[in-house]
Design an enzyme around this catalytic site. Structure first.
Site, short mmCIF file in Angstrom:
data_model
loop_
_atom_site.label_atom_id
_atom_site.label_comp_id
_atom_site.label_asym_id
_atom_site.label_seq_id
_atom_site.Cartn_x
_atom_site.Cartn_y
_atom_site.Cartn_z
N SER A 183 0.85 -1.20 0.00
CA SER A 183 0.00 0.00 0.00
C SER A 183 0.88 1.25 0.00
CB SER A 183 -0.95 -0.03 1.21
OG SER A 183 -1.94 0.96 1.08
N ASN A 184 0.34 2.38 0.34
CA ASN A 184 1.12 3.63 0.38
C ASN A 184 0.59 4.55 1.47
OD1 ASN A 184 -0.98 5.49 -0.82
ND2 ASN A 184 -0.84 3.92 -2.41
N ARG A 185 1.16 5.75 1.56
CA ARG A 185 0.90 6.63 2.71
C ARG A 185 -0.34 7.51 2.56
NH1 ARG A 185 5.95 10.00 2.61
NH2 ARG A 185 4.59 11.38 3.79
#
Ligand code: PMT
Length: 400
Positions: free
Chosen positions: A209-211
């Site tokens: 995933s990412n931020r």
């Protein structure tokens, strides 16, 4: 009477500063607004409803079971026609009810029935204002897009000095005017906004995933709502709370996002894609948790579909697609390539490595690029201000 077409519900709760809401009601009526007062029971112990009735020139709603002249329940009828709900003064009690969706009297029920912006002006003793439960409830309301006229420091009902005094009528009035002057230039438009991260699962417990917090996309959804659009927010598992008055659909993976975006795309006027979408996903999904075996694990990835590009190919004349470009180098050059490749009408370039820009924070620094070669660089702004700039440009594109 320039404001004669705007309806304000003035919620009045039982705070000692209630005298200011009488003044406020009077000023709003003088400015031509149609004012409908809803009082809590405690408010009626401080001021007689007849005062508000005479000043507002409308019946005062006190009880959920009041019989109106129409077949519709009065609170629903009021909620449907309101352009703004302003609660002045706002006690800790109504803040707690709103933050928790409690509807046990006329005002708290109106507050969950309206589909217009909400403004509150808290007023209470400093210890109450700083109480962690009250502070958490206020934070919840802020995250859901409720606007605040913050209290000021000064004389309090206890005779002490401190923070918690209701702000002045002038400040509240100015804020109401500002909120109601937002142009309804997206009235009748269907806007879809994507926000937050995607998750690409390896096994039942692990994902790539990412931020992304969802804040940028949520700000766009909120701004589109305020400009009169019918908004669908398609969100990944974001940490931010979605705005009120906006239909929110949650997705996790890029493929789910693709399905949600394609469904109904033909009936959509504007799509703004602020979601941080994974370009790759694990080639295979293990139904069981992957066991630790060798020193190294190689994870083959396969490419996800480029959803923005697919929409860019499929869109018909009049449909607008807006993409974001999250870059760490060659910002404008890379953003320009994405504008063309994805056939977006507008691309919002943000250097996600710059201080105050990109992921998680409340601000962003962006440059807007369009197909006509226009390049508008914006300074550091709140994500809501960035959202308004984007929608200003979208409206210009619709009109051009
Ligand atoms: O959520 P916040 O914490 O507020 O952070 C905001 C943000 C940094 C996530 C936001 O401002 C932002 O930049 N969003 C786009 C992130 C991204 O995926 O950028 P990209 O350059 O990889 O993609 C370009 C565009 O194509 C984006 O509109 C993206 O939604 C879209 N895309 C990308 C990949 C893919 N497979 N399909 C897509 O449609």
């Amino acid at each position: 009477m320039k404001q004669a077409n705007k309806t304000i519900i003035l919620g009045v709760t039982g705070g000692i500063a209630i005298h200011k809401s009488i003044d406020l009601a009077s000023q709003l009526v003088k400015q031509g607004y149609s004012v409908h007062v809803v009082m809590t029971e405690n408010a009626t112990r401080l001021v007689q409803p007849i005062q508000f009735q005479v000043i507002s020139r409308n019946p005062v709603l006190l009880d959920l079971f009041d019989i109106g002249s129409d077949w519709k329940p009065v609170h629903i009828d009021l909620a449907d026609k309101a352009d703004l709900l302003a609660i002045v003064p706002t006690t800790a009690n109504i803040i707690g009810k709103m933050a928790n969706g409690i509807a046990d009297d006329a005002l708290s029920t109106v507050a969950i029935s309206v589909h217009c912006p909400i403004l509150i002006a808290p007023a209470m003793e400093q210890h109450m204002y700083e109480n962690p439960f009250v502070a958490a409830n206020m934070q919840t309301l802020k995250e859901h897009g409720v606007e605040f006229v913050e209290p000021v420091s000064g004389d309090l009902a206890s005779g002490k000095q401190g923070m918690g005094r209701l702000n002045t009528v002038e400040v509240i009035l100015e804020r109401i005017t500002q909120m109601l002057q937002t142009p309804k230039d997206l009235d009748g438009k269907r806007v879809v906004v994507t926000a937050g991260p995607t998750r690409e699962y390896l096994d039942p417990v692990r994902f790539i995933s990412n931020r992304s917090s969802g804040k940028m996309g949520y700000a766009v959804a909120e701004a589109a709502r305020d400009r009169g659009a019918e908004v669908l927010l398609i969100s990944g598992p974001a940490t931010a709370a979605p705005p009120t008055g906006v239909e929110t659909r949650y997705i996790e993976t890029t493929l789910e996002l693709q399905d949600a975006l394609l469904e109904g795309f033909d009936q959509t006027d504007i799509v703004v894609m602020a979601a941080a979408v994974a370009d790759y996903r694990p080639q295979s999904f293990s139904a069981n948790k992957i066991k630790k075996r060798a020193d190294q694990l190689t994870l083959p990835l396969e490419q996800n579909p480029d959803i923005a590009q697919a929409l860019g190919k499929r869109k018909k004349k009049g449909q607008i697609t807006v993409g974001f470009a999250a870059e760490t180098d060659d910002l404008l050059e890379n953003a320009q390539k994405k504008l063309i490749k994805k056939n977006c009408d507008l691309i919002i370039a943000n250097d996600v490595s710059a201080e105050g820009a990109g992921f998680e924070g409340d601000t962003n620094i962006v440059t807007l690029l369009d197909q006509n070669g226009n390049c508008e660089q914006l300074p550091l702004l709140s994500k809501r201000e960035v959202a308004d700039h984007i929608l200003d440009r979208v409206v210009e594109l619709i009109l051009s």
